[in-house]
Design a protein around this motif. Sequence first.
Motif, PDB file in Angstrom:
ATOM      1  N   UNK A 110       0.782  -1.079   0.001  1.00 36.32           N
ATOM      2  CA  UNK A 110       0.057   0.035  -0.032  1.00 36.32           C
ATOM      3  C   UNK A 110       0.946   1.347   0.042  1.00 36.32           C
ATOM      4  N   UNK A 111       2.009   1.465   0.911  1.00 36.36           N
ATOM      5  CA  UNK A 111       2.794   2.131   0.888  1.00 36.36           C
ATOM      6  C   UNK A 111       4.309   1.162   1.126  1.00 36.36           C
ATOM      7  N   UNK A 112       5.384   2.086   0.640  1.00 36.58           N
ATOM      8  CA  UNK A 112       6.680   1.242   0.792  1.00 36.58           C
ATOM      9  C   UNK A 112       7.262   0.957   2.223  1.00 36.58           C
ATOM     10  N   UNK A 113       6.831   1.772   3.047  1.00 38.75           N
ATOM     11  CA  UNK A 113       7.207   1.660   4.339  1.00 38.75           C
ATOM     12  C   UNK A 113       5.915   0.935   5.443  1.00 38.75           C
ATOM     13  N   UNK A 130      -7.500  -6.198   4.263  1.00 43.29           N
ATOM     14  CA  UNK A 130      -8.970  -5.725   4.769  1.00 43.29           C
ATOM     15  C   UNK A 130      -9.878  -6.930   4.732  1.00 43.29           C
ATOM     16  N   UNK A 131     -10.699  -7.121   5.571  1.00 40.69           N
ATOM     17  CA  UNK A 131     -11.774  -8.264   5.403  1.00 40.69           C
ATOM     18  C   UNK A 131     -12.220  -8.530   3.887  1.00 40.69           C
ATOM     19  N   UNK A 132     -11.872  -9.458   3.484  1.00 40.86           N
ATOM     20  CA  UNK A 132     -12.223  -9.771   1.976  1.00 40.86           C
ATOM     21  C   UNK A 132     -11.417  -8.962   0.652  1.00 40.86           C
ATOM     22  N   UNK A 133     -10.408  -8.356   1.114  1.00 40.42           N
ATOM     23  CA  UNK A 133      -9.589  -7.500   0.270  1.00 40.42           C
ATOM     24  C   UNK A 133      -8.015  -7.446   0.735  1.00 40.42           C
ATOM     25  N   UNK A 134      -7.331  -6.366   0.084  1.00 44.00           N
ATOM     26  CA  UNK A 134      -6.142  -5.968   0.196  1.00 44.00           C
ATOM     27  C   UNK A 134      -6.219  -4.383  -0.308  1.00 44.00           C
ATOM     28  N   UNK A 135      -5.003  -3.980   0.445  1.00 45.25           N
ATOM     29  CA  UNK A 135      -4.970  -2.509   0.073  1.00 45.25           C
ATOM     30  C   UNK A 135      -4.625  -2.138  -1.236  1.00 45.25           C
ATOM     31  N   UNK A 136      -4.947  -0.834  -1.823  1.00 45.82           N
ATOM     32  CA  UNK A 136      -4.741  -0.618  -2.980  1.00 45.82           C
ATOM     33  C   UNK A 136      -3.142   0.062  -3.273  1.00 45.82           C
ATOM     34  N   UNK A 145       3.246  -6.764  -2.021  1.00 39.69           N
ATOM     35  CA  UNK A 145       1.928  -7.124  -1.331  1.00 39.69           C
ATOM     36  C   UNK A 145       1.564  -8.565  -1.103  1.00 39.69           C
ATOM     37  N   UNK A 146       1.595  -9.071  -2.208  1.00 42.07           N
ATOM     38  CA  UNK A 146       1.607 -10.641  -2.104  1.00 42.07           C
ATOM     39  C   UNK A 146       2.470 -11.129  -0.871  1.00 42.07           C
ATOM     40  N   UNK A 147       3.914 -10.923  -0.834  1.00 46.19           N
ATOM     41  CA  UNK A 147       4.579 -11.244   0.143  1.00 46.19           C
ATOM     42  C   UNK A 147       4.499 -10.689   1.522  1.00 46.19           C
ATOM     43  N   UNK A 241      -2.391 -13.232  -7.685  1.00 50.15           N
ATOM     44  CA  UNK A 241      -2.623 -11.967  -6.922  1.00 50.15           C
ATOM     45  C   UNK A 241      -2.774 -10.573  -7.586  1.00 50.15           C
ATOM     46  N   UNK A 242      -1.703 -10.362  -8.558  1.00 48.66           N
ATOM     47  CA  UNK A 242      -1.504  -9.147  -9.242  1.00 48.66           C
ATOM     48  C   UNK A 242      -2.802  -9.233  -9.945  1.00 48.66           C
ATOM     49  N   UNK A 243      -3.283 -10.071 -10.739  1.00 55.27           N
ATOM     50  CA  UNK A 243      -4.608 -10.324 -11.431  1.00 55.27           C
ATOM     51  C   UNK A 243      -5.873  -9.719 -10.826  1.00 55.27           C
ATOM     52  N   UNK A 244      -5.861 -10.214  -9.681  1.00 56.09           N
ATOM     53  CA  UNK A 244      -6.868  -9.998  -8.697  1.00 56.09           C
ATOM     54  C   UNK A 244      -6.898  -8.376  -8.258  1.00 56.09           C
ATOM     55  N   UNK A 245      -5.912  -8.085  -8.112  1.00 56.47           N
ATOM     56  CA  UNK A 245      -5.749  -6.591  -7.785  1.00 56.47           C
ATOM     57  C   UNK A 245      -6.070  -5.629  -8.716  1.00 56.47           C
TER      58      UNK A 245
END
Length: 251
Positions: A110-113, A130-136, A145-147, A241-245
């Motif tokens: 979401x951010x680098x730090x 997030x519940x059911x998701x991940x940050x932009x 973000x996957x890692x 993961x990238x495809x989903x995002x």
Amino acid sequence: MNLNSIPAFQDNYIWVLNNESGKCIIVDPGEAAPVLNALAKNNWQPEAILLTHHHHDHVGGVKELLQSFPGLVVYGPEETQDKGTNRVVREGDKVNILEYEFSVIATPGHTLGHLCYFSFPYLFCGDTMFSGGCGRLFEGTPEQMYESFQKLNKLPAETLICCAHEYTESNIKFALSILPEDQVLIRYYRKVKELRAKNQATLPTTLQIEREINLFLRTEDNDLKGVIKTETNLQQPEQIFAWLRAKKDSF
């Protein structure tokens, strides 16, 4: 300890952990007013603030809180040093507050730090999961973000996921657009809609629940791979993961 969520802005939650004597920990105070109101109403005395990242809706209230409580310790990543952090922490650090020892987990994406704080059963994960998701992905990559998700997925199943936004309904709606016949998702969406219709929170969730309803934790799922195979040959979990995002970004 008691876990409390303070609504802020349109869909933020500011988390507060308090003990029986009223001492408390504040997480990501994006604005000061609702926190100050809660402190006064409940006779809480803040011991420390935890910051996950530098975005305004997570740090905007810090400086006003420091004016009201001089000397308050504010833990956060380097990217929050100009937002009020006076104790920079990094991956692997331990933060001891009240009777808890929080492990600091670096979760770039979401951010680098971006950092998360874990002390069982509590995970304060900001805008990573997030519940059911991940940050932009404002600053990081899908691979990062996957890692980060893989790190969090190693925590105990009973971990309470204390994320910072009430995004559950829209996230499950997105998941159902990918897997419309998934019975677990269908049942959970029904439950979430009932809660939100009553203006009740869907958080905290648990890691066990997220492993079932969060597609970003289901990148090895055969049903999900089958859907993706109709559009692309991507089969590696980080590619899925990238495809989903990317799909979520345009949903």
